[in-house]
Write a protein that holds these residues in place. Structure first.
Motif, PDB file in Angstrom:
ATOM      1  N   PRO A  40       0.720  -1.072   0.109  1.00 49.03           N
ATOM      2  CA  PRO A  40       0.078  -0.067   0.172  1.00 49.03           C
ATOM      3  C   PRO A  40       0.788   1.260  -0.016  1.00 49.03           C
ATOM      4  O   PRO A  40       1.973   1.292   0.466  1.00 49.03           O
ATOM      5  CB  PRO A  40      -0.888  -0.054   1.261  1.00 49.03           C
ATOM      6  N   CYS A  41       0.320   2.519  -0.499  1.00 49.97           N
ATOM      7  CA  CYS A  41       0.911   3.622  -0.344  1.00 49.97           C
ATOM      8  C   CYS A  41       0.449   4.228   0.918  1.00 49.97           C
ATOM      9  O   CYS A  41      -0.883   3.951   1.176  1.00 49.97           O
ATOM     10  CB  CYS A  41       0.547   4.581  -1.751  1.00 49.97           C
ATOM     11  N   HIS A  42       1.269   4.556   1.789  1.00 48.12           N
ATOM     12  CA  HIS A  42       0.881   5.231   3.126  1.00 48.12           C
ATOM     13  C   HIS A  42       0.135   6.694   2.992  1.00 48.12           C
ATOM     14  O   HIS A  42      -0.388   6.890   3.878  1.00 48.12           O
ATOM     15  CB  HIS A  42       2.006   5.228   3.992  1.00 48.12           C
ATOM     16  N   ARG A  43       0.383   7.300   1.773  1.00 51.19           N
ATOM     17  CA  ARG A  43      -0.391   8.463   1.616  1.00 51.19           C
ATOM     18  C   ARG A  43      -2.004   8.223   0.782  1.00 51.19           C
ATOM     19  O   ARG A  43      -2.548   9.262   0.806  1.00 51.19           O
ATOM     20  CB  ARG A  43       0.283   9.608   0.814  1.00 51.19           C
ATOM     21  N   CYS A  44      -1.777   7.408   0.233  1.00 55.72           N
ATOM     22  CA  CYS A  44      -3.062   7.211  -0.709  1.00 55.72           C
ATOM     23  C   CYS A  44      -4.025   5.802  -0.550  1.00 55.72           C
ATOM     24  O   CYS A  44      -3.380   4.792  -0.057  1.00 55.72           O
ATOM     25  CB  CYS A  44      -2.806   7.282  -2.162  1.00 55.72           C
ATOM     26  N   SER A  45      -5.120   5.931  -0.875  1.00 56.21           N
ATOM     27  CA  SER A  45      -5.892   4.464  -1.208  1.00 56.21           C
ATOM     28  C   SER A  45      -5.401   3.814  -2.318  1.00 56.21           C
ATOM     29  O   SER A  45      -6.343   3.832  -3.505  1.00 56.21           O
ATOM     30  CB  SER A  45      -7.469   4.772  -1.031  1.00 56.21           C
ATOM     31  N   ALA A  56       6.484   2.616  -6.748  1.00 60.19           N
ATOM     32  CA  ALA A  56       6.078   3.941  -7.098  1.00 60.19           C
ATOM     33  C   ALA A  56       4.621   4.205  -6.914  1.00 60.19           C
ATOM     34  O   ALA A  56       3.747   3.456  -7.488  1.00 60.19           O
ATOM     35  CB  ALA A  56       6.577   4.504  -8.415  1.00 60.19           C
ATOM     36  N   CYS A  57       4.121   5.251  -6.171  1.00 60.56           N
ATOM     37  CA  CYS A  57       2.587   5.441  -6.153  1.00 60.56           C
ATOM     38  C   CYS A  57       2.264   6.413  -7.425  1.00 60.56           C
ATOM     39  O   CYS A  57       3.029   7.531  -7.672  1.00 60.56           O
ATOM     40  CB  CYS A  57       2.220   6.148  -5.107  1.00 60.56           C
ATOM     41  N   HIS A  58       1.249   6.115  -8.099  1.00 60.49           N
ATOM     42  CA  HIS A  58       0.957   6.677  -9.671  1.00 60.49           C
ATOM     43  C   HIS A  58      -0.076   7.885  -9.133  1.00 60.49           C
ATOM     44  O   HIS A  58      -0.181   8.602 -10.078  1.00 60.49           O
ATOM     45  CB  HIS A  58       0.475   5.726 -10.505  1.00 60.49           C
ATOM     46  N   HIS A  59      -0.203   7.926  -7.854  1.00 62.43           N
ATOM     47  CA  HIS A  59      -1.298   8.940  -7.592  1.00 62.43           C
ATOM     48  C   HIS A  59      -0.517  10.253  -6.862  1.00 62.43           C
ATOM     49  O   HIS A  59      -0.665  11.312  -7.075  1.00 62.43           O
ATOM     50  CB  HIS A  59      -2.292   8.622  -6.742  1.00 62.43           C
ATOM     51  N   CYS A  60       0.628   9.988  -5.897  1.00 61.51           N
ATOM     52  CA  CYS A  60       0.966  10.941  -5.115  1.00 61.51           C
ATOM     53  C   CYS A  60       2.648  11.007  -5.410  1.00 61.51           C
ATOM     54  O   CYS A  60       3.352  12.125  -5.263  1.00 61.51           O
ATOM     55  CB  CYS A  60       1.009  10.974  -3.752  1.00 61.51           C
ATOM     56  N   GLY A  61       3.137  10.345  -6.321  1.00 64.71           N
ATOM     57  CA  GLY A  61       4.470  10.352  -6.575  1.00 64.71           C
ATOM     58  C   GLY A  61       5.471   9.832  -5.691  1.00 64.71           C
ATOM     59  O   GLY A  61       6.590   9.701  -5.884  1.00 64.71           O
TER      60      GLY A  61
HETATM   61 ZN    ZN Z   1       0.406   7.635  -3.063  1.00 60.62          ZN
END
Ligand code: ZN
Ligand code: ADP
Ligand code: ZN
Length: 737
Positions: free
Chosen positions: A453-458, A471-476
Motif C-alpha cells: 500500500p501507499c501510506h499516503r493514498c488509497s 512508486a505511487c502513481h497518484h502522489c509520486g
Molecule cells: Zn500515493
C-alpha cells in the motif's frame, strides 16, 4: 465621476470598485494598479460606470491604467465572466489565470530565486499550526493554491515576504524546485517537429461526397452560430472537413481557434494545418509552454497577427478579437475538462463562446460524448455523419480473445503471441496496448495478503522493476523494493498483474528477435524523446510497440497493422456510471491505429468477458447502438445528460472533519428552494490521496438553471460554514463522481 469594477487575483467572488476620473469605456480590458488592503495589486478593468455599488465615500481611487498592451477583447471578458459565474469560481482568479505571466505583474526584478513548492510538512503545518502566524499562513496558502510559487512571483515578493520565504524553506515547509522540473518534461516543442516533417499535405485533395456534404452544410451557414457535431469513424476524413471549412473562414479574414486534447502528443496535426495554410500565421497554446513563448503567442493571437490558434484546453481563453470558427477535435476527450483549480470544460465553453460571437463551432469525434450526442438527437446541435473511411482501407477487423485469469502468462495469451509473430514475419508493425505503466501494479505477500500500500493514498505502490523502485502513481511517493513483507516479514513476495514493463519482458522472451519499444510516461520523459521515438516508429526501426494511451491518440503509423489490447476489462468493474463511455472511446481510438495506410488492420482484445455488450459494440463498430443503449439507461436512472450534477468536494487530514464539514453544508441547504436533490455526503471513490482524506457531496437537478440558482444561494451560505482544517471546492458538471 467614473468608477471602475476591477478583477483582482484574490479568492473572493466579486469585482472591486474604485474611482478613476481619467478612465473611459475604451479602457475596459486594460490593467490598472489598485490599492488592496495595504498592498498594491494589478487588476483588470471589467466595467466602467457612473456609480459604484457601495458608498462612494468608501471607494478608493485607482492608480495608473497600464496601456502598454491593448485591452482584452470585450467578448473575452464576457467569456471569463461567464466562466466565473457558471463554474462558481472567483472572477479575479479566472481573469488572471487567462493572462500570460508578463501581464500579471508590472515590474521585472533580476532573476535569482528558484520556484518553490509546498512540502508535506508544510501542508501539515498549514493545517495544524501557524494559527498565530498569519503572514506565514498566507504565504503557504498561496503556494498551496497555485501548486508552486514561480520565479516571477517570487521576484514580486516584498522584502518581508522574502524573509518569510527563506524561513519557510529553513523549516522544510517549502522546497525549491529545479527550473527544469517546472516545465512538463514530456512536451514536444512544435518547432522540433516541423523541421522533421515528412508528410507535406497536398492542398488540392478532393473531398468525397460525404465530406463534401458536411463541409457545404457548415459553410452555407457559416455566418451564424450553429453547433455542428461531426461524427465520423476513425480515418473518415474529419480533419479534411475542418481544413476546408477553415479555408473559407480564413479567406473571409477571420481567425480560427482549433482545440485538441493534448497538443504535445500529436504534433502531426499541427504540421498538417501549417502545411495547408502556409500563408496564415499559426500559433500554439498550451499550459506547458515556456513563459516567453506563451507571451509571444498570446500577443500574436491578441493582435490578430496569428490567424490560427491551435491549442489544448487553456487555449479556449485565447484573446482572439476576430474569431470566425471554433473547432474542437476529439470533443469527447476528458482532458478538455480541468480537474482542479477552475474546473471548466473547454468544450462547453467553446460552444458558449461561439454562440456569443454568433459563429459556428464544430465538435468532432468518432465517439462523441453522450452529452453532445444527446444534444444532436434533441436538435440543439446539428449532426453530420461520416460513416465510412475516406481511404479505401476498411475499418479494422476486431476479434475477442477469451482468457481466464490464469491463462495469460505475463499478460499475453499464446494466440496473441502467435498473431504478433505472424505480423512481424510479414514485416508489419504491432501495437500492444495496455493502460498501465510499470512492471506489476502490486507486490503481494502470499502469507498474509499484504499488498504494497501507499501510506499516503488509497492505492498500491506499483513495482517498477527496471529502476528497482515501488512508486505511487497518484502522489509520486517512491521507495525501494522491499526484500520482505512489511507486515509479516515473509521474504517471498510476488508481483501480481502486469504493466507495460512486464509485457515488454514477456515479449522479449517470447520473440527474442523482435525490436521492441516501450512507450509510456517513463520512457518519453525527455523533451524531444517522444518526437524521436515517433520518427523511428515511422522509419520502421521498431517491430512491436508496447504502450499506454499515449499511443492511442491521433497517430498515423503506416506500417502498423495489428493492435492487441490487454487488460481493458478493468474499466468494466468500475463503479463510475461513466466508465463505459471512455472505454468504448479508447478502444475505438486505439483500434483506429491499425491499418491506416496498408491493408486491412486487425485488432485483438484479450478479455475475460468476450461476450460483453460493450465489446460486441466495439467489434461491430456500432457507436450508435452503444450510445443509444447507454442513453436509455441514463434516461431511466436520471443521470446526465438527463440531469445535471455539481459535486462539493472536501478534504482534510481526518475523514470525520471532511464529512462533518459536508454535513454542515447539507444543513445549509435548508430553506433554499428549487427542484434539486442533495445526496448524503460520502467518502470519495479514491478516499485517501496525498495523505488527505476526501469526501464529497453530490447535487443533482433535472434543470440546469435551477441547479445554478440553487448553487448561487447555497455558496453564499457556505461562507458562514466553518471550514477550518478542511479544503473544499465545487465541481460543476464533474466528469467523475
Ligand atoms: Zn500515493
Ligand atoms: P480523421 O480526422 O477522421 O481521423 P483524416 O482527415 O485524418 O481522418 O483522414 C484519414 C486519412 O484519409 C488521411 O490519411 C487523409 O489524408 C485521408 N483522406 C481524407 N480525406 C480523403 C479523401 N477525400 N480522399 C482520399 N483520402 C482522404
Ligand atoms: Zn506478509
Amino acid at each position: 465621476m467614473p468608477y471602475v469594477k476591477v478583477a483582482i487575483d484574490v479568492p473572493v467572488a466579486t469585482l472591486f470598485d474604485y474611482c478613476a476620473p481619467h478612465v473611459t469605456a475604451a479602457d475596459i480590458g486594460c490593467r490598472v494598479r489598485v490599492p488592496f488592503g495595504r498592498k498594491r495589486l494589478l487588476g483588470v478593468i471589467m466595467e466602467v460606470g457612473a456609480t459604484p455599488s457601495l458608498d462612494p465615500a468608501k471607494v478608493r481611487p485607482a492608480g495608473d491604467v497600464l496601456r502598454d498592451a491593448p485591452p482584452l477583447p470585450l467578448a473575452l471578458l464576457e467569456l471569463l465572466s461567464f466562466c466565473s459565474a457558471y463554474y462558481h469560481h472567483p472572477i479575479g482568479e479566472v481573469v488572471h489565470a487567462s493572462l500570460p505571466g508578463w501581464l500579471r505583474i508590472e515590474r521585472k526584478a533580476p532573476a535569482s530565486s528558484r520556484p518553490v513548492t509546498l512540502t508535506s510538512d508544510g501542508d501539515v503545518a498549514l493545517d495544524q499550526a501557524l494559527h498565530r502566524a498569519p503572514a506565514m499562513r498566507s504565504l503557504l496558502t498561496r503556494v498551496r493554491t497555485f501548486g508552486l510559487l514561480s520565479e516571477q512571483r517570487i521576484r514580486e515578493l516584498r522584502p518581508a515576504e522574502r524573509r518569510l520565504l527563506r524561513q519557510a524553506i529553513g523549516h522544510g515547509w517549502l522546497t525549491p524546485l529545479d527550473a527544469g522540473t517546472v516545465q512538463a518534461p514530456s512536451t514536444v516543442l512544435p518547432s522540433a517537429d516541423c523541421t522533421s516533417s515528412a508528410t507535406a499535405e497536398k492542398p488540392d485533395r478532393r473531398l468525397n461526397a460525404e465530406q463534401q456534404r458536411a463541409m457545404q452544410a457548415i459553410v452555407a451557414d457559416a455566418s451564424t452560430f450553429h453547433c455542428w457535431l461531426l461524427h465520423g469513424v476513425t480515418g473518415s476524413g474529419k480533419t479534411e472537413v475542418y481544413l476546408e471549412v477553415m479555408h473559407r473562414v480564413l479567406d473571409n479574414g477571420k481567425q480560427v481557434l482549433f482545440l485538441v486534447p493534448e497538443i504535445g502528443l500529436t504534433p502531426q496535426l499541427e504540421q498538417r494545418i501549417r502545411a495547408r495554410f502556409p500563408k496564415h500565421a499559426l500559433v500554439t497554446m498550451h499550459s506547458n509552454m515556456a513563459s516567453g513563448q506563451r507571451a509571444s503567442h498570446w500577443a500574436q493571437a491578441h493582435s490578430g497577427a496569428a490567424r490560427i490558434v491551435v491549442g489544448a484546453r487553456s487555449a479556449i481563453f485565447a484573446p482572439m478579437g476576430n474569431l470566425g470558427l471554433i473547432v474542437v477535435d476529439e470533443e469527447h476527450d476528458s482532458s478538455f475538462k480541468q480537474m482542479d483549480g477552475i474546473r471548466y470544460s473547454a468544450r462547453d465553453l467553446a460552444v458558449w463562446r461561439a454562440r456569443q460571437l454568433n459563429v459556428p463551432v464544430i465538435l468532432g469525434s468518432a465517439t462523441p460524448s453522450l452529452e453532445s450526442y444527446q444534444a444532436a438527437l434533441a436538435g440543439r446541435y446539428r449532426k453530420l455523419a461520416l460513416p465510412q473511411r475516406a481511404t479505401s482501407i476498411p475499418l479494422p477487423d476486431v476479434r475477442m480473445i477469451g482468457v481466464n485469469r490464469e491463462g495469460s502468462r505475463g499478460g499475453l495469451g499464446p494466440s496473441v503471441i502467435d498473431a504478433i509473430r505472424q505480423r512481424i514475419e510479414r514485416s508489419e508493425q504491432v501495437l500492444v496496448f495496455i493502460n498501465r505503466r510499470g512492471y506489476a501494479p502490486v507486490l503481494i505477500c502470499g502469507d498474509c495478503g499484504w499488498c504494497s500500500p501507499c501510506h499516503r493514498c488509497s492505492a498500491r505502490l506499483v513495482l517498477h522493476k527496471n529502476r528497482q523502485r515501488m512508486a505511487c502513481h497518484h502522489c509520486g511517493h517512491e521507495e525501494i523494493v522491499p526484500v520482505a513483507c512489511g507486515e509479516c516479514g515473509n521474504a517471498d513476495l510476488h508481483p501480481l498483474g502486469y504493466g507495460t514493463q512486464r509485457v515488454e519482458a514477456t515479449l522479449r522472451t517470447a520473440l527474442p528477435a523482435a525490436r521492441i519499444m516501450r512507450v509510456d510516461r517513463d520512457t518519453t520523459r525527455g523533451r524531444n524523446t517522444w518526437a524521436e521515438m515517433r520518427a523511428s516508429i515511422t522509419r520502421h526501426d521498431v517491430d512491436i510497440l508496447v504502450g499506454t494511451q499515449l499511443l492511442s491518440k491521433g497517430h498515423d503509423f503506416p506500417n502498423l497493422s495489428l493492435v492487441c489490447v490487454l487488460n481493458a476489462d478493468q474499466s468494466l468493474y468500475s463503479t463510475d456510471f461513466r466508465a463505459a463511455e471512455p472505454l468504448f472511446a479508447q478502444l475505438t481510438q486505439v483500434a483506429g491505429r491499425a491499418g491506416r495506410a496498408q491493408g486491412r488492420g486487425a485488432v485483438l482484445i484479450q478479455s475475460e468477458f468476450p461476450m460483453h455488450p460493450l465489446y460486441r459494440a466495439v467489434q461491430a463498430h456500432d457507436y450508435d447502438g452503444f450510445a443509444q443503449a447507454l442513453l436509455e439507461e441514463r434516461r431511466q436512472t436520471d443521470l446526465p445528460p438527463f440531469s445535471h450534477h455539481a459535486v462539493l468536494r472536501a478534504e482534510a487530514l481526518q475523514m470525520e472533519h471532511a464529512l462533518a464539514f459536508l454535513h454542515q453544508c447539507v444543513h445549509a441547504t435548508k430553506g433554499i428552494t428549487g427542484d434539486v436533490i442533495v445526496f448524503d455526503p460520502i467518502a470519495a471513490p479514491m478516499q485517501r490521496l496525498k495523505g488527505r482524506e476526501r469526501a464529497q457531496l453530490l447535487v443533482q437537478s433535472k434543470s440546469r438553471p435551477l441547479l445554478h440558482a440553487f448553487l448561487d444561494q447555497w455558496l453564499k451560505k457556505l461562507t458562514d460554514v466553518r471550514a477550518n482544517r478542511v479544503r473544499w471546492s465545487l465541481d460543476v458538471d464533474p466528469l467523475a463522481i
